[in-house]
Design an enzyme around this catalytic site. Structure first.
Site, PDB file in Angstrom:
ATOM      1  N   MET A   1       0.816  -1.203   0.000  1.00 59.02           N
ATOM      2  CA  MET A   1       0.000   0.000   0.000  1.00 59.02           C
ATOM      3  C   MET A   1       0.851   1.254   0.000  1.00 59.02           C
ATOM      4  SD  MET A   1      -2.892   1.264   2.736  1.00 59.02           S
ATOM      5  CE  MET A   1      -4.168   0.231   2.049  1.00 59.02           C
ATOM      6  N   THR A   3       5.137   3.094   0.232  1.00 57.58           N
ATOM      7  CA  THR A   3       6.590   3.018   0.150  1.00 57.58           C
ATOM      8  C   THR A   3       7.153   3.555   1.460  1.00 57.58           C
ATOM      9  OG1 THR A   3       6.461   3.436  -2.219  1.00 57.58           O
ATOM     10  CG2 THR A   3       8.614   3.709  -1.184  1.00 57.58           C
ATOM     11  N   VAL A   4       8.136   2.862   2.017  1.00 62.33           N
ATOM     12  CA  VAL A   4       8.720   3.269   3.301  1.00 62.33           C
ATOM     13  C   VAL A   4      10.124   3.807   3.061  1.00 62.33           C
ATOM     14  CG1 VAL A   4       9.351   2.534   5.620  1.00 62.33           C
ATOM     15  CG2 VAL A   4       7.342   1.550   4.514  1.00 62.33           C
ATOM     16  N   LYS A  19       6.357   6.243   6.010  1.00 56.27           N
ATOM     17  CA  LYS A  19       5.582   5.438   5.065  1.00 56.27           C
ATOM     18  C   LYS A  19       4.671   6.367   4.272  1.00 56.27           C
ATOM     19  CE  LYS A  19       2.623   1.332   4.806  1.00 56.27           C
ATOM     20  NZ  LYS A  19       2.010   0.220   5.595  1.00 56.27           N
ATOM     21  N   ASP A 112      -4.001  -9.268   9.165  1.00 56.60           N
ATOM     22  CA  ASP A 112      -3.037  -9.478   8.080  1.00 56.60           C
ATOM     23  C   ASP A 112      -1.710  -9.971   8.650  1.00 56.60           C
ATOM     24  OD1 ASP A 112      -2.137  -9.590   5.486  1.00 56.60           O
ATOM     25  OD2 ASP A 112      -1.611  -7.466   5.367  1.00 56.60           O
TER      26      ASP A 112
END
Length: 338
Positions: A1, A3-4, A19, A112
């Site tokens: 979901m 990009t870090v 994030k 999750d």
């Protein structure tokens, strides 16, 4: 979901993780809501085995979350894709169980749980016997337990289906036992290097979780204690009434299967007590006392944030150069979940 990035804190001499919502999802209202919900849920949870969320914000039309920096890898890549030493696998599951039972007591279901969402800190140089901390991350599709009756089919498909409980496929109301199932799948993956029900098409994956016999890890890995077969059979029971009542109970059973000769886990897991709230109040009045229902106090550690391979970094895109007045480095780019 998202990009870090590794980022320099704008006012303190430490690194954080930033994030940023994936550009492809910037116009997706559901994705934006789930991204913001991740910050809301994680911010409620203060636990040494949960990646801490510091703040959230916006840079232009891009949403971002500032969180703890973890110098390490994730459980999915800790063994380079293969099975882990059984004692290490059990330790990772035990630490993750502490985080999950705590979040369940706080009324948050993760939904999750999988190796890629479990961060494993690198051992600190010069500290022999320090295996590094284990932290649970990514509460992006977490749900308040009282809201699970309204779980939609779309929400179910967002989950990592390789680790999803049968009731998620059946679109049933969820409870903590869904996370118990996913943690059992995670233990199976760490012990064997394989998914319990491999496959990518939805139909056979659903059939596996809903109808196939539970696989036996000892049949896939020579020398693995046979007791793990019983642990996995109960954790992955199709009927959730037959599963372990908590993640801690699953972890304790895994420690028992491992045996005392191999275990490198410092303490046995004790199930959470319903008196936890009263013990917290007692501890607040007497700071020198520690609650028997909370994990042992840990020594202070440096600020951390999530990262898989800090050595492989890239410059941040120009549109994020001013985000939080930080200098960003790209750490990893997981695929967008839609």
């Amino acid at each position: 979901m998202g990009t870090v990035y590794a980022a320099a804190h704008p006012r303190l001499p430490r690194r954080i993780a930033l994030k940023v919502l994936h550009p492809a999802l910037a116009e997706d209202d559901d994705a934006r809501a789930r991204f913001e919900r991740e910050a809301d849920h994680a911010a409620r949870l203060e636990h040494p085995n949960i990646v801490a969320v510091y703040d959230r914000g916006r840079e232009g039309d891009r949403l971002c979350i500032a969180m703890q920096y973890v110098e390490g890898t994730d459980a999915a890549t800790a063994g380079e894709g293969g099975p882990l030493d059984s004692a290490r696998a059990v330790r990772i599951v035990t630490e993750t169980a502490r985080a999950l039972d705590y979040s369940h007591e706080a009324g948050v279901l993760h939904r999750d749980v999988k190796p890629a969402n479990i961060l494993v800190e690198h051992p600190r140089p010069g500290h022999r016997g320090d295996p590094g901390r284990v932290l649970l991350a990514d509460f992006g599709i977490a749900k308040a337990l009282e809201q699970t009756q309204h779980l939609t089919k779309t929400g179910m498909l967002v989950a990592s289906l390789q680790y999803a409980a049968p009731e998620q496929f059946a679109n049933l109301p969820l409870d903590a036992r869904a996370d118990v199932y996913s943690l059992g799948c995670t233990l199976f993956r760490l012990l064997t290097g394989q998914q319990p029900y491999p496959g990518s098409p939805l139909a056979p994956l659903m059939a596996g979780h809903l109808n196939s016999p539970t696989p036996r890890p000892a049949a896939l890995r020579a020398g693995l204690p046979a007791g793990f077969d019983e642990v996995i059979a109960r954790a992955l029971a199709k009927d959730r009434e037959e599963r372990y009542p908590s993640c801690g109970a699953l972890a304790a059973a895994a420690q028992h299967a491992l045996g005392p000769a191999e275990a490198d886990i410092p303490t046995r897991w004790r199930p959470p007590s319903r008196r936890c709230g009263r013990n917290r109040r007692r501890t607040a009045r007497h700071p020198h006392r520690s609650s028997p229902n909370r994990p042992p106090a840990r020594r202070p550690a440096r600020a951390m944030a999530g990262g898989r391979n800090p050595a492989r970094t890239h410059a941040a895109p120009p549109e994020l150069a001013g985000a939080a007045d930080s200098t960003l480095e790209r750490l990893w780019h997981p695929p967008a979940q839609v």
